[in-house]
Design a protein around this motif. Structure first.
Motif, mmCIF file in Angstrom:
data_model
loop_
_atom_site.group_PDB
_atom_site.id
_atom_site.type_symbol
_atom_site.label_atom_id
_atom_site.label_comp_id
_atom_site.label_asym_id
_atom_site.label_seq_id
_atom_site.Cartn_x
_atom_site.Cartn_y
_atom_site.Cartn_z
ATOM 1 N N LEU A 293 23.656 15.823 33.487
ATOM 2 C CA LEU A 293 24.091 16.001 34.751
ATOM 3 C C LEU A 293 23.002 15.382 36.034
ATOM 4 O O LEU A 293 22.283 15.015 35.456
ATOM 5 C CB LEU A 293 24.732 17.449 35.354
ATOM 6 N N ASP A 294 23.469 15.736 37.121
ATOM 7 C CA ASP A 294 22.486 15.173 38.232
ATOM 8 C C ASP A 294 20.942 15.928 38.187
ATOM 9 O O ASP A 294 19.877 15.387 38.608
ATOM 10 C CB ASP A 294 22.934 15.333 39.714
ATOM 11 N N SER A 295 21.045 17.042 37.668
ATOM 12 C CA SER A 295 20.015 17.705 37.275
ATOM 13 C C SER A 295 19.825 18.572 36.016
ATOM 14 O O SER A 295 20.818 18.968 35.450
ATOM 15 C CB SER A 295 19.611 18.858 38.613
ATOM 16 N N PHE A 296 18.834 19.309 35.770
ATOM 17 C CA PHE A 296 18.632 20.011 34.571
ATOM 18 C C PHE A 296 19.664 21.387 34.676
ATOM 19 O O PHE A 296 19.492 22.010 35.625
ATOM 20 C CB PHE A 296 17.422 20.687 34.257
ATOM 21 N N THR A 297 20.634 21.367 33.613
ATOM 22 C CA THR A 297 21.503 22.569 33.273
ATOM 23 C C THR A 297 21.286 23.034 32.026
ATOM 24 O O THR A 297 20.592 22.458 31.144
ATOM 25 C CB THR A 297 22.944 22.179 33.627
ATOM 26 N N ALA B 168 22.693 34.467 36.152
ATOM 27 C CA ALA B 168 22.048 33.333 36.593
ATOM 28 C C ALA B 168 22.050 33.140 38.252
ATOM 29 O O ALA B 168 21.466 32.333 38.825
ATOM 30 C CB ALA B 168 22.432 32.089 36.064
ATOM 31 N N ASN B 169 23.290 33.699 38.820
ATOM 32 C CA ASN B 169 23.550 33.532 40.316
ATOM 33 C C ASN B 169 23.623 32.131 40.362
ATOM 34 O O ASN B 169 23.406 31.728 41.585
ATOM 35 C CB ASN B 169 22.355 34.287 41.003
ATOM 36 N N GLY B 170 24.441 31.392 39.678
ATOM 37 C CA GLY B 170 24.621 30.163 39.965
ATOM 38 C C GLY B 170 23.879 29.113 39.632
ATOM 39 O O GLY B 170 23.932 27.966 39.699
ATOM 40 N N LEU B 171 22.618 29.452 38.928
ATOM 41 C CA LEU B 171 21.639 28.774 38.592
ATOM 42 C C LEU B 171 22.198 28.121 37.107
ATOM 43 O O LEU B 171 22.613 28.534 36.348
ATOM 44 C CB LEU B 171 20.264 29.325 38.502
ATOM 45 N N LEU B 172 21.625 26.721 36.799
ATOM 46 C CA LEU B 172 21.603 26.093 35.712
ATOM 47 C C LEU B 172 23.371 25.911 35.205
ATOM 48 O O LEU B 172 23.529 25.232 34.205
ATOM 49 C CB LEU B 172 20.946 26.780 34.535
ATOM 50 N N GLN B 173 24.097 25.867 36.020
ATOM 51 C CA GLN B 173 25.588 25.309 35.868
ATOM 52 C C GLN B 173 26.276 25.183 37.110
ATOM 53 O O GLN B 173 26.134 25.747 38.182
ATOM 54 C CB GLN B 173 26.441 26.458 35.264
#
Length: 203
Positions: free
Chosen positions: A154-158, A78-83
């Motif tokens: 959280l503040d955005s979708f994860t 994920a390269n840091g995406l969604l978490q």
């Protein structure tokens, strides 16, 4: 990358398929026979020791447990995406909600499923269903308190929302999402509107 997700409609494999869609991770979905004989077969038990779904292959790696699959795919692809970044307050809340969705919320939902749908009728205990409904209601209260003030956990979708989305799907199926939880109902509607959720539900 050679990912195969072993899937049965309506089960926790939805989480893994949904995540792959969100991250554009190529995967093959293999729908398996969920009959008792197949689930007890040596070949399937080699992938899933308890006979449950999902299981996932990534090359020579085979793992079971949907939450572990979700985290593995995030960490590897994920390269840091969604978490959030591990070791941060946001990362702690992310882990909290991932674990809550499965370890706390899914348990009473599983009890309801066992005693409403899965066990032979003569083995079903109505009191277990009622207790499960009460415990699930406490869990819905916890979700309601958060999504009353923000769109996601959280503040955005994860991926925590993916983990929670499956548990909310069960809660809705059992009639637990109602006017007592308006913010959670709206939150789940946002999750259901995502292309990834809709794709995972169609497979």
């Amino acid at each position: 990358m050679s990912i195969t997700i072993y899937h049965v409609s309506g089960t926790r494999s939805i989480r893994v398929i949904w995540l792959c869609y969100e991250l554009d991770i190529p995967c093959q979905v293999e729908v398996i026979d969920f009959g008792k004989q197949y689930r007890a077969s040596p070949g399937w038990r080699a992938k899933s020791p308890t006979g449950k779904v999902p299981a996932m292959d990534d090359g020579e790696l085979t793992i079971f447990e949907s939450g572990a699959m979700v985290q593995y795919l995030l960490d590897r692809y994920a390269n840091g995406l969604l978490q959030p970044k591990p070791g941060t307050p946001a990362g702690a809340f992310y882990q909290q909600w991932c674990w809550f969705a499965e370890a706390t919320f899914a348990r009473p939902l599983g009890d309801i499923a066992q005693h409403m749908l899965i066990r032979p009728e003569k083995e079903r205990i109505p009191a277990v269903v009622e207790d499960g409904r009460q415990r699930a209601g406490v869990c819905l209260d916890a979700v309601e308190a958060v999504v009353r003030h923000q769109d996601y956990l959280l503040d955005s979708f994860t991926a925590a929302d993916i983990m929670m989305g499956y548990s909310l799907m069960l809660a809705e199926r059992f009639g637990l999402l109602n006017e007592d939880f308006p913010a959670t109902t709206a939150y789940f509607a946002r999750l259901k509107a995502r292309d990834g959720y809709q794709y995972a539900m169609r497979v």
